[in-house]
Scaffold this active site. Sequence first.
Site, PDB file in Angstrom:
ATOM      1  CB  SER A 174       5.859  -4.200  -2.961  1.00  0.00           C
ATOM      2  OG  SER A 174       4.775  -4.346  -2.086  1.00  0.00           O
TER       3      SER A 174
ATOM      4  CB  SER B  23       4.241   6.318   2.050  1.00  0.00           C
ATOM      5  OG  SER B  23       4.734   6.901   3.242  1.00  0.00           O
TER       6      SER B  23
ATOM      7  CB  SER C  69      -1.873   2.875   3.144  1.00  0.00           C
ATOM      8  OG  SER C  69      -0.836   1.921   3.270  1.00  0.00           O
ATOM      9  N   GLY C  70      -1.151   2.752   6.413  1.00  0.00           N
ATOM     10  CA  GLY C  70      -1.363   2.024   7.661  1.00  0.00           C
ATOM     11  C   GLY C  70      -0.690   0.665   7.712  1.00  0.00           C
ATOM     12  CE  LYS C  71       3.437  -0.006   3.207  1.00  0.00           C
ATOM     13  NZ  LYS C  71       2.997   1.399   3.104  1.00  0.00           N
ATOM     14  CB  SER C  72       4.301   0.484   9.877  1.00  0.00           C
ATOM     15  OG  SER C  72       5.255   0.408   8.838  1.00  0.00           O
TER      16      SER C  72
ATOM     17  N   GLY D  12       0.830  -1.201   0.000  1.00  0.00           N
ATOM     18  CA  GLY D  12       0.000   0.000   0.000  1.00  0.00           C
ATOM     19  C   GLY D  12       0.859   1.242   0.000  1.00  0.00           C
TER      20      GLY D  12
END
Length: 270
Positions: A156, A81, A83-86, A79
Amino acid sequence: MQIKLVFVMRRNPSTTTVPTAIMLAVLALGGLLYTANASPYGSVQTAGKSTNVAFHSGIPREEKWKSVGHKGVTLWMTGLSGSGKSTISVALEHALVEAQPKSYFVYRLDGDNLRFGLNRDLGFSPADRKENVRRVAEVSRLFAEAGAIVIAGLISPYAADRQYAREVHQNASLPFLEVFIDAPLNTVESRDPKGLYKKAREGKIKGFTGIDAPYEAPEAAEVHCRTDKLSVTQSVNLILEKLDEAGIHLQRKFRPMPEVMPEGACQADK
Protein backbone atom coordinates in the site's frame (compact mmCIF):
# COMPACT_ATOMS: atom_id res chain seq x y z
CA MET A 1 -50.85 -7.53 16.90
CA GLN A 2 -51.81 -10.44 19.16
CA ILE A 3 -50.88 -14.03 18.45
CA LYS A 4 -52.63 -16.96 20.04
CA LEU A 5 -51.23 -20.47 19.77
CA VAL A 6 -53.15 -23.61 20.64
CA PHE A 7 -51.07 -26.73 21.21
CA VAL A 8 -52.59 -30.17 20.69
CA MET A 9 -50.15 -32.93 21.58
CA ARG A 10 -50.57 -36.65 21.58
CA ARG A 11 -48.23 -39.20 23.02
CA ASN A 12 -47.49 -41.40 20.07
CA PRO A 13 -44.10 -43.15 19.96
CA SER A 14 -44.14 -43.10 16.19
CA THR A 15 -44.59 -39.33 15.97
CA THR A 16 -43.11 -36.21 17.58
CA THR A 17 -42.50 -36.42 21.33
CA VAL A 18 -43.97 -33.86 23.71
CA PRO A 19 -40.62 -32.11 24.50
CA THR A 20 -39.77 -31.92 20.79
CA ALA A 21 -43.21 -30.53 19.98
CA ILE A 22 -42.81 -27.85 22.64
CA MET A 23 -39.40 -26.88 21.26
CA LEU A 24 -40.74 -26.63 17.71
CA ALA A 25 -43.69 -24.57 18.90
CA VAL A 26 -41.39 -22.14 20.72
CA LEU A 27 -39.22 -21.77 17.63
CA ALA A 28 -42.29 -21.15 15.52
CA LEU A 29 -43.52 -18.53 17.98
CA GLY A 30 -40.14 -16.80 17.89
CA GLY A 31 -40.24 -16.67 14.12
CA LEU A 32 -43.76 -15.28 14.11
CA LEU A 33 -42.94 -12.61 16.65
CA TYR A 34 -39.78 -11.60 14.74
CA THR A 35 -41.73 -11.36 11.49
CA ALA A 36 -44.56 -9.43 13.11
CA ASN A 37 -42.56 -6.91 15.10
CA ALA A 38 -39.21 -6.31 13.35
CA SER A 39 -37.91 -5.52 9.90
CA PRO A 40 -34.19 -6.05 9.30
CA TYR A 41 -34.19 -3.81 6.22
CA GLY A 42 -33.13 -0.20 6.04
CA SER A 43 -34.27 2.28 3.41
CA VAL A 44 -33.88 1.39 -0.25
CA GLN A 45 -31.11 3.51 -1.77
CA THR A 46 -28.24 3.69 -4.25
CA ALA A 47 -24.65 2.75 -3.36
CA GLY A 48 -22.14 3.51 -6.08
CA LYS A 49 -23.32 1.68 -9.20
CA SER A 50 -25.74 -0.48 -7.20
CA THR A 51 -29.34 0.71 -7.20
CA ASN A 52 -32.36 -0.39 -5.15
CA VAL A 53 -30.34 -1.88 -2.29
CA ALA A 54 -31.14 -1.83 1.42
CA PHE A 55 -28.85 -2.50 4.37
CA HIS A 56 -29.88 -5.70 6.15
CA SER A 57 -29.27 -5.60 9.92
CA GLY A 58 -28.58 -8.55 12.19
CA ILE A 59 -26.98 -9.16 15.57
CA PRO A 60 -25.33 -5.96 16.89
CA ARG A 61 -21.56 -6.09 16.72
CA GLU A 62 -21.30 -5.42 20.45
CA GLU A 63 -22.97 -8.77 21.06
CA LYS A 64 -20.50 -10.46 18.72
CA TRP A 65 -17.62 -8.80 20.55
CA LYS A 66 -18.93 -10.11 23.86
CA SER A 67 -18.93 -13.63 22.45
CA VAL A 68 -15.23 -13.44 21.50
CA GLY A 69 -14.16 -11.34 24.49
CA HIS A 70 -12.70 -8.36 22.62
CA LYS A 71 -13.54 -5.65 20.12
CA GLY A 72 -12.64 -5.91 16.47
CA VAL A 73 -9.65 -3.94 15.18
CA THR A 74 -7.58 -3.69 12.00
CA LEU A 75 -3.79 -3.59 12.01
CA TRP A 76 -2.71 -2.19 8.65
CA MET A 77 0.84 -3.45 8.05
CA THR A 78 2.54 -1.29 5.41
CA GLY A 79 6.12 -1.23 4.17
CA LEU A 80 8.45 -2.05 1.33
CA SER A 81 8.76 -5.54 -0.08
CA GLY A 82 11.21 -7.43 2.12
CA SER A 83 10.67 -5.15 5.13
CA GLY A 84 9.20 -8.02 7.18
CA LYS A 85 5.44 -7.47 6.88
CA SER A 86 4.56 -11.12 6.28
CA THR A 87 7.12 -12.46 8.76
CA ILE A 88 5.90 -10.23 11.57
CA SER A 89 2.24 -10.76 10.63
CA VAL A 90 2.58 -14.53 10.91
CA ALA A 91 4.51 -14.24 14.19
CA LEU A 92 1.83 -11.89 15.55
CA GLU A 93 -0.89 -14.31 14.48
CA HIS A 94 0.84 -17.12 16.40
CA ALA A 95 1.29 -14.87 19.43
CA LEU A 96 -2.41 -14.03 19.53
CA VAL A 97 -3.83 -17.46 18.75
CA GLU A 98 -1.37 -19.84 20.43
CA ALA A 99 0.60 -17.95 23.07
CA GLN A 100 -2.16 -16.29 25.12
CA PRO A 101 -4.12 -17.78 28.05
CA LYS A 102 -7.12 -17.78 25.73
CA SER A 103 -6.95 -17.66 21.94
CA TYR A 104 -7.97 -14.48 20.18
CA PHE A 105 -10.14 -14.31 17.07
CA VAL A 106 -7.58 -13.34 14.41
CA TYR A 107 -7.67 -13.20 10.64
CA ARG A 108 -4.61 -12.42 8.54
CA LEU A 109 -5.06 -10.81 5.12
CA ASP A 110 -1.77 -11.17 3.23
CA GLY A 111 -1.34 -9.04 0.12
CA ASP A 112 0.22 -11.82 -1.97
CA ASN A 113 -2.28 -14.42 -0.77
CA LEU A 114 -5.22 -12.22 -1.76
CA ARG A 115 -3.86 -11.92 -5.29
CA PHE A 116 -4.47 -15.64 -5.75
CA GLY A 117 -8.21 -15.07 -5.28
CA LEU A 118 -10.03 -11.86 -4.36
CA ASN A 119 -7.54 -9.60 -6.17
CA ARG A 120 -6.33 -11.91 -8.94
CA ASP A 121 -7.78 -9.54 -11.56
CA LEU A 122 -5.54 -6.67 -10.40
CA GLY A 123 -2.05 -5.74 -11.49
CA PHE A 124 0.35 -3.19 -10.02
CA SER A 125 -0.59 0.03 -11.77
CA PRO A 126 -1.50 2.96 -9.49
CA ALA A 127 -5.19 2.41 -10.30
CA ASP A 128 -4.99 -1.32 -9.52
CA ARG A 129 -3.08 -0.68 -6.31
CA LYS A 130 -5.82 1.77 -5.29
CA GLU A 131 -8.51 -0.83 -5.94
CA ASN A 132 -6.44 -3.46 -4.12
CA VAL A 133 -6.39 -1.29 -1.00
CA ARG A 134 -10.09 -0.47 -1.30
CA ARG A 135 -11.07 -4.14 -1.39
CA VAL A 136 -8.81 -5.13 1.48
CA ALA A 137 -10.03 -2.17 3.55
CA GLU A 138 -13.66 -3.20 3.09
CA VAL A 139 -12.96 -6.85 3.88
CA SER A 140 -10.97 -5.82 6.95
CA ARG A 141 -13.89 -3.73 8.16
CA LEU A 142 -16.26 -6.69 7.83
CA PHE A 143 -13.96 -8.93 9.86
CA ALA A 144 -13.47 -6.21 12.48
CA GLU A 145 -17.24 -5.80 12.73
CA ALA A 146 -17.39 -9.52 13.57
CA GLY A 147 -14.82 -9.05 16.35
CA ALA A 148 -11.65 -10.18 14.60
CA ILE A 149 -8.19 -8.76 15.12
CA VAL A 150 -7.42 -8.23 11.44
CA ILE A 151 -3.77 -8.26 10.33
CA ALA A 152 -3.76 -6.76 6.83
CA GLY A 153 -0.29 -6.85 5.29
CA LEU A 154 0.27 -5.18 1.94
CA ILE A 155 2.74 -2.63 0.60
CA SER A 156 0.00 0.00 0.00
CA PRO A 157 2.56 2.57 -1.14
CA TYR A 158 0.27 5.59 -1.46
CA ALA A 159 -0.66 7.66 1.60
CA ALA A 160 -4.06 8.61 0.15
CA ASP A 161 -5.02 4.94 -0.25
CA ARG A 162 -4.02 4.14 3.33
CA GLN A 163 -6.02 7.15 4.50
CA TYR A 164 -9.02 5.71 2.68
CA ALA A 165 -8.58 2.43 4.57
CA ARG A 166 -8.44 4.37 7.82
CA GLU A 167 -11.58 6.35 7.00
CA VAL A 168 -13.50 3.18 6.14
CA HIS A 169 -12.94 2.09 9.74
CA GLN A 170 -13.37 5.51 11.32
CA ASN A 171 -16.72 5.97 9.58
CA ALA A 172 -17.81 2.66 11.08
CA SER A 173 -16.43 3.61 14.54
CA LEU A 174 -13.91 0.77 14.40
CA PRO A 175 -10.32 0.88 15.72
CA PHE A 176 -7.61 1.13 13.05
CA LEU A 177 -3.86 1.05 13.68
CA GLU A 178 -1.38 1.79 10.93
CA VAL A 179 1.76 -0.30 11.50
CA PHE A 180 4.82 0.90 9.59
CA ILE A 181 7.14 -2.05 9.01
CA ASP A 182 10.21 -0.02 8.21
CA ALA A 183 13.66 -0.91 6.89
CA PRO A 184 16.07 1.06 4.68
CA LEU A 185 16.13 0.30 0.96
CA ASN A 186 19.63 -1.19 1.12
CA THR A 187 18.46 -3.54 3.87
CA VAL A 188 15.41 -4.83 2.00
CA GLU A 189 17.46 -5.15 -1.18
CA SER A 190 20.00 -7.28 0.66
CA ARG A 191 17.18 -9.51 1.92
CA ASP A 192 15.31 -9.64 -1.41
CA PRO A 193 13.31 -12.74 -0.37
CA LYS A 194 11.62 -13.16 -3.77
CA GLY A 195 14.47 -11.91 -5.93
CA LEU A 196 12.36 -9.02 -7.16
CA TYR A 197 14.75 -6.18 -6.38
CA LYS A 198 17.42 -7.85 -8.49
CA LYS A 199 14.98 -8.16 -11.39
CA ALA A 200 13.86 -4.56 -10.96
CA ARG A 201 17.46 -3.31 -11.02
CA GLU A 202 18.00 -5.31 -14.20
CA GLY A 203 14.93 -3.72 -15.78
CA LYS A 204 13.01 -6.98 -15.92
CA ILE A 205 10.24 -5.61 -13.66
CA LYS A 206 8.79 -2.15 -14.25
CA GLY A 207 6.98 -0.03 -11.68
CA PHE A 208 8.54 -1.77 -8.68
CA THR A 209 7.95 0.05 -5.39
CA GLY A 210 11.14 1.57 -4.00
CA ILE A 211 13.03 1.35 -7.31
CA ASP A 212 11.07 3.05 -10.10
CA ALA A 213 7.74 3.52 -8.28
CA PRO A 214 7.25 5.59 -5.12
CA TYR A 215 6.62 4.52 -1.56
CA GLU A 216 5.08 7.28 0.54
CA ALA A 217 6.17 6.45 4.08
CA PRO A 218 3.65 7.02 6.90
CA GLU A 219 4.22 10.24 8.83
CA ALA A 220 2.22 9.37 11.94
CA ALA A 221 1.74 5.60 12.12
CA GLU A 222 0.39 4.29 15.42
CA VAL A 223 3.17 1.67 15.44
CA HIS A 224 6.65 2.03 13.92
CA CYS A 225 8.79 -1.12 13.73
CA ARG A 226 12.35 -0.59 12.51
CA THR A 227 13.07 -4.16 11.45
CA ASP A 228 16.73 -3.42 10.81
CA LYS A 229 17.02 -2.71 14.55
CA LEU A 230 14.31 -4.87 16.15
CA SER A 231 13.96 -8.64 16.12
CA VAL A 232 10.72 -10.27 15.00
CA THR A 233 9.72 -10.92 18.61
CA GLN A 234 10.50 -7.36 19.68
CA SER A 235 8.38 -6.06 16.81
CA VAL A 236 5.50 -8.36 17.79
CA ASN A 237 5.69 -7.23 21.42
CA LEU A 238 5.66 -3.59 20.35
CA ILE A 239 2.46 -4.21 18.39
CA LEU A 240 0.92 -6.08 21.34
CA GLU A 241 1.66 -3.12 23.61
CA LYS A 242 -0.09 -0.75 21.21
CA LEU A 243 -3.05 -3.14 20.98
CA ASP A 244 -3.35 -3.03 24.76
CA GLU A 245 -3.35 0.77 24.63
CA ALA A 246 -6.04 0.72 21.94
CA GLY A 247 -8.48 -0.67 24.51
CA ILE A 248 -9.94 -3.54 22.52
CA HIS A 249 -10.08 -5.84 25.54
CA LEU A 250 -13.28 -6.36 27.38
CA GLN A 251 -11.56 -8.08 30.34
CA ARG A 252 -7.93 -9.05 29.81
CA LYS A 253 -4.49 -7.94 28.57
CA PHE A 254 -1.99 -9.46 26.16
CA ARG A 255 0.81 -11.70 27.36
CA PRO A 256 4.12 -10.53 25.79
CA MET A 257 6.24 -12.99 23.86
CA PRO A 258 9.61 -14.12 25.30
CA GLU A 259 12.72 -13.25 23.30
CA VAL A 260 13.82 -16.65 21.99
CA MET A 261 16.04 -15.64 19.09
CA PRO A 262 19.30 -13.65 18.87
CA GLU A 263 18.95 -9.92 18.77
CA GLY A 264 19.34 -8.40 15.36
CA ALA A 265 17.61 -7.49 12.17
CA CYS A 266 14.25 -8.93 11.24
CA GLN A 267 14.84 -11.47 8.47
CA ALA A 268 12.10 -11.85 5.90
CA ASP A 269 11.28 -15.39 4.75
CA LYS A 270 13.51 -16.62 2.00
